[in-house]
Design a protein around this motif. Structure first.
Motif, PDB file in Angstrom:
ATOM      1  N   VAL A  48      31.249  83.678  64.542  1.00  0.00           N
ATOM      2  CA  VAL A  48      30.550  83.761  63.259  1.00  0.00           C
ATOM      3  C   VAL A  48      29.369  82.800  63.214  1.00  0.00           C
ATOM      4  O   VAL A  48      28.402  83.048  62.490  1.00  0.00           O
ATOM      5  CB  VAL A  48      31.492  83.539  62.056  1.00  0.00           C
ATOM      6  CG1 VAL A  48      32.479  84.670  61.922  1.00  0.00           C
ATOM      7  CG2 VAL A  48      32.170  82.210  62.105  1.00  0.00           C
ATOM      8  N   GLU A  49      29.422  81.724  63.996  1.00  0.00           N
ATOM      9  CA  GLU A  49      28.316  80.763  64.033  1.00  0.00           C
ATOM     10  C   GLU A  49      27.007  81.427  64.472  1.00  0.00           C
ATOM     11  O   GLU A  49      25.927  80.944  64.158  1.00  0.00           O
ATOM     12  CB  GLU A  49      28.640  79.591  64.960  1.00  0.00           C
ATOM     13  CG  GLU A  49      29.739  78.680  64.431  1.00  0.00           C
ATOM     14  CD  GLU A  49      31.157  79.255  64.578  1.00  0.00           C
ATOM     15  OE1 GLU A  49      31.367  80.193  65.395  1.00  0.00           O
ATOM     16  OE2 GLU A  49      32.042  78.783  63.851  1.00  0.00           O
ATOM     17  N   ARG A  52      24.909  82.101  61.408  1.00  0.00           N
ATOM     18  CA  ARG A  52      24.584  80.990  60.503  1.00  0.00           C
ATOM     19  C   ARG A  52      23.109  81.028  60.081  1.00  0.00           C
ATOM     20  O   ARG A  52      22.792  80.953  58.899  1.00  0.00           O
ATOM     21  CB  ARG A  52      24.903  79.648  61.153  1.00  0.00           C
ATOM     22  CG  ARG A  52      24.517  78.446  60.276  1.00  0.00           C
ATOM     23  CD  ARG A  52      24.638  77.108  61.013  1.00  0.00           C
ATOM     24  NE  ARG A  52      25.790  77.037  61.874  1.00  0.00           N
ATOM     25  CZ  ARG A  52      26.974  76.517  61.525  1.00  0.00           C
ATOM     26  NH1 ARG A  52      27.136  76.015  60.322  1.00  0.00           N
ATOM     27  NH2 ARG A  52      27.975  76.491  62.379  1.00  0.00           N
ATOM     28  N   ASP A  94      35.819  88.996  58.873  1.00  0.00           N
ATOM     29  CA  ASP A  94      35.616  87.577  58.573  1.00  0.00           C
ATOM     30  C   ASP A  94      34.392  87.329  57.692  1.00  0.00           C
ATOM     31  O   ASP A  94      33.739  86.292  57.812  1.00  0.00           O
ATOM     32  CB  ASP A  94      35.487  86.793  59.886  1.00  0.00           C
ATOM     33  CG  ASP A  94      36.494  85.672  59.994  1.00  0.00           C
ATOM     34  OD1 ASP A  94      37.189  85.400  58.988  1.00  0.00           O
ATOM     35  OD2 ASP A  94      36.572  85.058  61.067  1.00  0.00           O
ATOM     36  N   HIS A  95      34.113  88.236  56.788  1.00  0.00           N
ATOM     37  CA  HIS A  95      32.951  88.108  55.900  1.00  0.00           C
ATOM     38  C   HIS A  95      32.909  86.765  55.163  1.00  0.00           C
ATOM     39  O   HIS A  95      31.838  86.166  55.049  1.00  0.00           O
ATOM     40  CB  HIS A  95      32.938  89.256  54.884  1.00  0.00           C
ATOM     41  CG  HIS A  95      33.030  90.600  55.521  1.00  0.00           C
ATOM     42  ND1 HIS A  95      34.240  91.164  55.845  1.00  0.00           N
ATOM     43  CD2 HIS A  95      32.075  91.468  55.915  1.00  0.00           C
ATOM     44  CE1 HIS A  95      34.027  92.342  56.407  1.00  0.00           C
ATOM     45  NE2 HIS A  95      32.731  92.556  56.471  1.00  0.00           N
ATOM     46  N   PRO A  96      34.046  86.257  54.658  1.00  0.00           N
ATOM     47  CA  PRO A  96      33.996  84.975  53.940  1.00  0.00           C
ATOM     48  C   PRO A  96      33.494  83.817  54.805  1.00  0.00           C
ATOM     49  O   PRO A  96      32.852  82.902  54.291  1.00  0.00           O
ATOM     50  CB  PRO A  96      35.449  84.744  53.499  1.00  0.00           C
ATOM     51  CG  PRO A  96      36.039  86.113  53.442  1.00  0.00           C
ATOM     52  CD  PRO A  96      35.379  86.872  54.562  1.00  0.00           C
ATOM     53  N   ARG A  97      33.764  83.840  56.088  1.00  0.00           N
ATOM     54  CA  ARG A  97      33.291  82.744  56.947  1.00  0.00           C
ATOM     55  C   ARG A  97      31.778  82.784  57.090  1.00  0.00           C
ATOM     56  O   ARG A  97      31.133  81.737  57.153  1.00  0.00           O
ATOM     57  CB  ARG A  97      33.971  82.802  58.312  1.00  0.00           C
ATOM     58  CG  ARG A  97      35.454  82.432  58.169  1.00  0.00           C
ATOM     59  CD  ARG A  97      36.153  82.054  59.438  1.00  0.00           C
ATOM     60  NE  ARG A  97      35.460  81.070  60.225  1.00  0.00           N
ATOM     61  CZ  ARG A  97      35.395  81.101  61.565  1.00  0.00           C
ATOM     62  NH1 ARG A  97      35.987  82.075  62.233  1.00  0.00           N
ATOM     63  NH2 ARG A  97      34.751  80.170  62.227  1.00  0.00           N
ATOM     64  N   ILE A  98      31.186  83.967  57.119  1.00  0.00           N
ATOM     65  CA  ILE A  98      29.722  84.053  57.153  1.00  0.00           C
ATOM     66  C   ILE A  98      29.163  83.632  55.796  1.00  0.00           C
ATOM     67  O   ILE A  98      28.177  82.907  55.716  1.00  0.00           O
ATOM     68  CB  ILE A  98      29.270  85.466  57.559  1.00  0.00           C
ATOM     69  CG1 ILE A  98      29.647  85.706  59.032  1.00  0.00           C
ATOM     70  CG2 ILE A  98      27.765  85.645  57.338  1.00  0.00           C
ATOM     71  CD1 ILE A  98      29.334  87.063  59.567  1.00  0.00           C
ATOM     72  N   ASP A 100      30.378  81.475  53.924  1.00  0.00           N
ATOM     73  CA  ASP A 100      30.481  80.013  53.860  1.00  0.00           C
ATOM     74  C   ASP A 100      29.187  79.325  54.291  1.00  0.00           C
ATOM     75  O   ASP A 100      28.866  78.243  53.795  1.00  0.00           O
ATOM     76  CB  ASP A 100      31.639  79.497  54.718  1.00  0.00           C
ATOM     77  CG  ASP A 100      32.989  79.682  54.052  1.00  0.00           C
ATOM     78  OD1 ASP A 100      33.045  79.895  52.822  1.00  0.00           O
ATOM     79  OD2 ASP A 100      34.005  79.601  54.783  1.00  0.00           O
ATOM     80  N   PHE A 101      28.433  79.920  55.188  1.00  0.00           N
ATOM     81  CA  PHE A 101      27.157  79.314  55.603  1.00  0.00           C
ATOM     82  C   PHE A 101      26.189  79.272  54.420  1.00  0.00           C
ATOM     83  O   PHE A 101      25.468  78.293  54.226  1.00  0.00           O
ATOM     84  CB  PHE A 101      26.534  80.065  56.780  1.00  0.00           C
ATOM     85  CG  PHE A 101      27.384  80.047  58.018  1.00  0.00           C
ATOM     86  CD1 PHE A 101      27.886  78.857  58.533  1.00  0.00           C
ATOM     87  CD2 PHE A 101      27.688  81.223  58.677  1.00  0.00           C
ATOM     88  CE1 PHE A 101      28.661  78.831  59.675  1.00  0.00           C
ATOM     89  CE2 PHE A 101      28.462  81.213  59.824  1.00  0.00           C
ATOM     90  CZ  PHE A 101      28.951  80.021  60.329  1.00  0.00           C
ATOM     91  N   SER A 103      27.137  79.288  51.214  1.00  0.00           N
ATOM     92  CA  SER A 103      27.709  78.328  50.267  1.00  0.00           C
ATOM     93  C   SER A 103      27.415  76.891  50.691  1.00  0.00           C
ATOM     94  O   SER A 103      27.090  76.045  49.854  1.00  0.00           O
ATOM     95  CB  SER A 103      29.221  78.525  50.167  1.00  0.00           C
ATOM     96  OG  SER A 103      29.520  79.773  49.597  1.00  0.00           O
ATOM     97  N   THR A 104      27.512  76.622  51.967  1.00  0.00           N
ATOM     98  CA  THR A 104      27.236  75.276  52.470  1.00  0.00           C
ATOM     99  C   THR A 104      25.774  74.901  52.246  1.00  0.00           C
ATOM    100  O   THR A 104      25.465  73.777  51.823  1.00  0.00           O
ATOM    101  CB  THR A 104      27.608  75.172  53.957  1.00  0.00           C
ATOM    102  OG1 THR A 104      29.009  75.407  54.083  1.00  0.00           O
ATOM    103  CG2 THR A 104      27.259  73.807  54.529  1.00  0.00           C
TER     104      THR A 104
END
Length: 149
Positions: A48-49, A52, A94-98, A100-101, A103-104
């Motif tokens: 997923v990185e 980013r 894993d949409h929420p992990r992407i 998260d970028f 959101s961060t």
């Protein structure tokens, strides 16, 4: 990673709309100077990185769109809603992990007030074959004036 220029609509819409002290942005994709930089669906099994920069660029474009509607002495004080659309192959989950970028990025820019309600939505495709699209709703307030004692 900041955008080089202001977002420009690619159709008959505005990049952001204000109602009183709330600004709603249109969906922003990862464009630099009007050119779509990240395209194609997210593939399962890819880190997923790898996505980013696309998420950060699209989020920065949404913030830039909102900032254009501020008047003198105003600032964005809070993110109400962040909607993250991810073009993904059906097996990717894993949409929420992407998201998260995005959101961060907002947290780093606005602190705890940069964290709002959020949706991370997987879609089959996005305009121009973009990998990600970001939509924001933010609250505006007036910057307190400094009065020396």
């Amino acid at each position: 990673m900041e955008v080089v220029s202001s977002p420009v609509p690619n159709g008959r819409y505005v990049i952001a709309k204000r109602h009183k002290d709330v600004i709603y942005t249109s969906g922003m994709t990862p464009r630099r100077s009007g050119v779509l930089v990240y395209t194609g669906a997210v593939k399962p099994g890819c880190p997923v990185e790898d996505y980013r920069d696309a998420a950060v660029m699209a989020t920065a474009n949404a913030v830039k769109a909102a900032l254009q509607l501020l008047e003198a002495g105003e600032r964005i004080c809070e993110v109400l809603v962040l909607t993250v659309f991810v073009a993904a192959e059906p097996e990717f989950t894993d949409h929420p992990r992407i998201a998260d970028f995005a959101s961060t990025y907002l947290y780093e820019r606005f602190g705890a007030n940069g964290v709002g309600a959020r949706a991370a939505v997987g879609v089959n495709s996005l305009p121009g074959n973009a990998t990600i699209e970001i939509q924001l709703s933010v609250v505006v307030d007036h910057v307190p004036k400094f009065h020396p004692a």
